[in-house]
Design a protein around this motif. Structure first.
Motif, PDB file in Angstrom:
ATOM      1  N   GLN A 366     -11.153  -1.656   3.128  1.00  0.00           N
ATOM      2  CA  GLN A 366     -11.747  -0.386   2.727  1.00  0.00           C
ATOM      3  C   GLN A 366     -13.234  -0.355   3.042  1.00  0.00           C
ATOM      4  O   GLN A 366     -13.775   0.675   3.469  1.00  0.00           O
ATOM      5  CB  GLN A 366     -11.508  -0.158   1.232  1.00  0.00           C
ATOM      6  CG  GLN A 366     -11.530   1.297   0.791  1.00  0.00           C
ATOM      7  CD  GLN A 366     -10.359   2.099   1.332  1.00  0.00           C
ATOM      8  OE1 GLN A 366      -9.351   1.538   1.746  1.00  0.00           O
ATOM      9  NE2 GLN A 366     -10.499   3.414   1.358  1.00  0.00           N
ATOM     10  N   THR A 395      -4.604   1.141   0.887  1.00  0.00           N
ATOM     11  CA  THR A 395      -4.427   2.598   0.938  1.00  0.00           C
ATOM     12  C   THR A 395      -3.857   3.023   2.293  1.00  0.00           C
ATOM     13  O   THR A 395      -4.002   2.307   3.303  1.00  0.00           O
ATOM     14  CB  THR A 395      -5.765   3.317   0.738  1.00  0.00           C
ATOM     15  OG1 THR A 395      -6.617   3.021   1.866  1.00  0.00           O
ATOM     16  CG2 THR A 395      -6.446   2.883  -0.541  1.00  0.00           C
ATOM     17  N   SER A 533      -4.474   2.550  -8.408  1.00  0.00           N
ATOM     18  CA  SER A 533      -4.857   2.408  -6.993  1.00  0.00           C
ATOM     19  C   SER A 533      -4.912   3.759  -6.305  1.00  0.00           C
ATOM     20  O   SER A 533      -5.758   3.987  -5.431  1.00  0.00           O
ATOM     21  CB  SER A 533      -3.887   1.489  -6.261  1.00  0.00           C
ATOM     22  OG  SER A 533      -2.594   2.041  -6.212  1.00  0.00           O
ATOM     23  N   GLU A 534      -4.016   4.653  -6.669  1.00  0.00           N
ATOM     24  CA  GLU A 534      -4.035   5.994  -6.068  1.00  0.00           C
ATOM     25  C   GLU A 534      -5.299   6.742  -6.461  1.00  0.00           C
ATOM     26  O   GLU A 534      -5.886   7.471  -5.666  1.00  0.00           O
ATOM     27  CB  GLU A 534      -2.809   6.780  -6.511  1.00  0.00           C
ATOM     28  CG  GLU A 534      -1.509   6.246  -5.962  1.00  0.00           C
ATOM     29  CD  GLU A 534      -0.345   7.151  -6.321  1.00  0.00           C
ATOM     30  OE1 GLU A 534      -0.011   8.038  -5.506  1.00  0.00           O
ATOM     31  OE2 GLU A 534       0.209   6.980  -7.411  1.00  0.00           O
ATOM     32  N   ARG A 537      -8.288   5.312  -4.599  1.00  0.00           N
ATOM     33  CA  ARG A 537      -8.238   5.720  -3.191  1.00  0.00           C
ATOM     34  C   ARG A 537      -8.986   7.033  -2.988  1.00  0.00           C
ATOM     35  O   ARG A 537      -9.739   7.201  -2.029  1.00  0.00           O
ATOM     36  CB  ARG A 537      -6.780   5.861  -2.774  1.00  0.00           C
ATOM     37  CG  ARG A 537      -6.573   6.492  -1.420  1.00  0.00           C
ATOM     38  CD  ARG A 537      -5.108   6.801  -1.206  1.00  0.00           C
ATOM     39  NE  ARG A 537      -4.914   7.763  -0.143  1.00  0.00           N
ATOM     40  CZ  ARG A 537      -3.815   8.475   0.022  1.00  0.00           C
ATOM     41  NH1 ARG A 537      -2.809   8.339  -0.829  1.00  0.00           N
ATOM     42  NH2 ARG A 537      -3.703   9.314   1.006  1.00  0.00           N
TER      43      ARG A 537
END
Length: 651
Positions: A366, A395, A533-534, A537
């Motif tokens: 990332q 992601t 995590s979503e 992101r």
């Protein structure tokens, strides 16, 4: 769903053989098992545990000194009994593959120091340090501990200890004295191997005061071996010099002590977010079998390949990386910062050493994405076949970045597992496609399922990640847990006899999977569950946001709680500048339910020594739990980062 419903970023080359296909061919010819697909093979591997693990032992020619009476005497969890009666030695398997002049280790330190060790040289040095340990009184069953960086000395010390049947445990030298002592004092080691200093991010650090503090708290120590790692003549009273020991015992014969299948190989540690870190004991046999399966079959590694994973000795990925030797692969050890002098340093390393399999963390990917790096345009990465990612969910944008900036022909191996088993149980395979945002398969021998609230396995639904059948690398026990109560509490209380891992997972109809983060920190708003995590992101993909932490207090004893988002802002950015965009993006990309009630700016996010966000401890603090009960301060990389959350809880 079919392949056409989700974008495929990579497909196996049908003209290229690989380790998984070779294993399937062997099963057909030697065992009469003809599997039409990977999914068929996986189903057999978790339904016929004895047949599968016996095949793994035979295929990889596991060197049993005493043969097992059977493969699996009891399949109860906890308490499965693997290969009863068998004896073997991990170090023997790690050192038996390569010819004397085959390259075993490539070492690279951030300040330019480098070394190459052939298998012959590695065997010679392990033999020397093995003899040195014997001279210090180490015998089978003793513990040898290391405060060591990712270096040849760490590898040599570990293999020498394992060759004797002694149990290894290590911490990275950037750990504080209390954090190391919390781990090592539990296991009463006899020998302590430590560096006098280390380098990181362009600076040198003297670790001798830390070494002094640690050994003062371990009365069981017979000796401390000091490595002059910075080659500056640093010494310490009442220690034995690594170099003098290696010289004194040069030319010693290499030998291996056969030990029972479940004899303790190493002790890893839980993150220690509450109380002392738990000592997770794993056995010689279980690790050998699990790692040869993962590395030779799932990772398609063997002689001639070069295997790299960015890690320290305080993370299980170091143990996984050095197991590359089990399959005859050259392992690439890097010691230093992944961002010094900039984020290109690891990609340059991949070019320099013709890395075949490049392993890293999702946050590193990332960071490269946000920096706009394009490694393939700057470096010759034609030797690279796979990019592995773990440590957090990768992601979809991270998947796309690897495909576009590293190479469309590079397989993306996003994997998930845990320290608890020292492996990945949701992974990739060289004969499986890579779908955008998905982990390609459940690993062979890993009976991974998604359970709904009623404990029923579901497909295409988010559920609790569970493992319904034993695996050889599951913990033999927790150190000091005589009655097994802590082990049962950690994994088997929710579903008796079934391992609950603590993650949310969705298994697709294709057999791939999506990991959504920790199930005990999942956002549940209006009955809609979403992994953190979503959320990260979306939030961390925006300009001006350096880091973030999201907490759903309704799951912390408050039925009408809030959804709070804490953000670390870039220099010069005000919360009022980004909050409207944050709210709009979260509403658009997640749901109106997942727009936080409040955004709060903080200077940093609290993280464990292993770099994980402290979601659950912060959640407990906000629910009114006393901080000393919510988290072990010595398990934190940045304890001062807790203060804003303590202020909110007390306000």
């Amino acid at each position: 769903m079919t392949d056409t419903d989700v974008e495929v970023l990579w497909r196996p080359d049908p003209t290229r053989d690989n380790g998984m296909l070779a294993f399937r061919s062997w099963l057909r010819e030697e065992r009469g098992h003809d599997f039409a697909s990977y999914e068929d093979l996986w189903q057999w591997s978790v339904s016929d545990l004895e047949g599968f693990w016996d095949a793994i032992a035979a295929y990889f020619d596991i060197a049993f000194h005493a043969p097992p009476s059977r493969v699996l005497a009891s399949s109860a969890m906890p308490g499965a009994t693997w290969f009863p009666g068998a004896t073997l030695n991990y170090a023997e398997h790690a050192l038996r593959k390569g010819a004397d002049d085959d390259l075993a280790v490539i070492f690279h330190r951030e300040d330019g120091l480098s070394a190459h060790l052939t298998f012959g040289v590695l065997r010679t040095r392990v033999a020397a340090f093995r003899a040195a340990l014997v001279s210090l009184g180490v015998t089978s069953g003793d513990r040898v501990v290391g405060l060591v960086p990712n270096s040849p000395e760490a590898l040599i010390a570990f293999l020498a200890a394992a060759s004797l049947g002694a149990t290894w445990s290590s911490c990275s030298p950037d750990f504080g004295a209390r954090a190391v002592a919390d781990r090592f004092t539990q296991i009463s080691p006899t020998v302590f191997v430590a560096v006098s200093g280390y380098v990181y991010n362009g600076r040198s650090f003297d670790t001798r005061p830390v070494v002094e503090e640690i050994r003062s708290q371990i009365p069981s120590l017979r000796a401390t071996v000091l490595i002059d790692y910075l080659d500056n003549g640093a010494a310490l009273d009442d220690t034995v010099s690594w170099s003098s020991l290696m010289s004194s015992f040069a030319g010693s014969a290499l030998d291996f002590t056969p030990v029972p299948f479940d004899h303790p190989l190493w002790i890893l540690y839980s993150s220690g977010t509450t109380g002392l870190p738990k000592g997770i004991v794993q056995g010689h046999g279980g690790i050998v079998l699990e790692h040869v399966k993962m590395l030779a079959l799932h990772s398609d590694l063997g002689p001639g390949d070069r295997f790299f994973w960015f890690t320290t000795t305080g993370w299980m990925m170091w143990n996984y990386l050095v197991s590359g030797l089990l399959v005859g692969t050259t392992i690439v050890l890097f010691d230093g910062s992944p961002a010094h002098p900039d984020l290109n340093v690891l990609w340059h390393l991949a070019e320099q050493h013709r890395v075949t399999y490049f392993g890293t963390s999702a946050p590193y990917v990332q960071s490269c994405l946000k920096e706009g790096l394009t490694p393939s345009s700057r470096y010759d990465l034609t030797g690279l076949r796979v990019v592995g990612s773990t440590g957090a969910p990768l992601t979809p944008e991270g998947f796309r970045w690897i495909a576009s900036a590293v190479g469309k022909d590079v397989q993306i191996a996003s994997v998930s597992g845990g320290t608890d088993l020292c492996t990945a149980f949701v992974a990739a395979s060289p004969d499986r496609p890579v779908w955008l945002g998905e982990l390609s398969c459940r690993a062979l021998g890993a009976a991974v399922e998604a359970f709904d609230e009623s404990g029923t396995a579901v497909v295409e639904q988010v559920g609790e990640l569970v493992i319904t059948a034993p695996m050889p690398s599951m913990p033999v026990y927790f150190w000091g847990d005589e009655d097994g109560s802590r082990l049962r509490e950690a994994y088997f209380e929710t579903y008796p006899g079934i391992w609950r891992h603590g993650d949310w997972i969705r298994i697709t109809s294709r057999g791939s999977a999506v990991i959504y983060g920790r199930s005990d920190s999942t956002l549940n708003r209006g009955g809609v569950r979403m992994g953190t995590s979503e959320f990260y992101r979306v939030v961390e993909g925006l300009e001006g946001i350096e880091d973030s932490l999201v907490i759903d207090t309704s799951g912390a004893g408050q039925s009408d709680g809030e959804l709070l988002c804490f953000v670390v802002l870039s220099p010069g950015v005000a919360l009022s500048d980004v909050e409207p965009v944050l709210r709009a993006e979260l509403r658009l990309n997640l749901s109106p339910r997942h727009v936080p009630n409040r955004f709060v700016a903080v200077t940093e996010i609290p993280r464990t020594l292993n770099g994980k966000k402290c979601e659950v401890p912060v959640k407990k603090i906000l629910a009114g739990v006393a901080p000393e009960r919510a988290v072990s301060i010595d398990a934190l990389r940045n304890p001062a980062a807790l203060q804003p959350f303590l202020d909110i809880a007390s306000g």
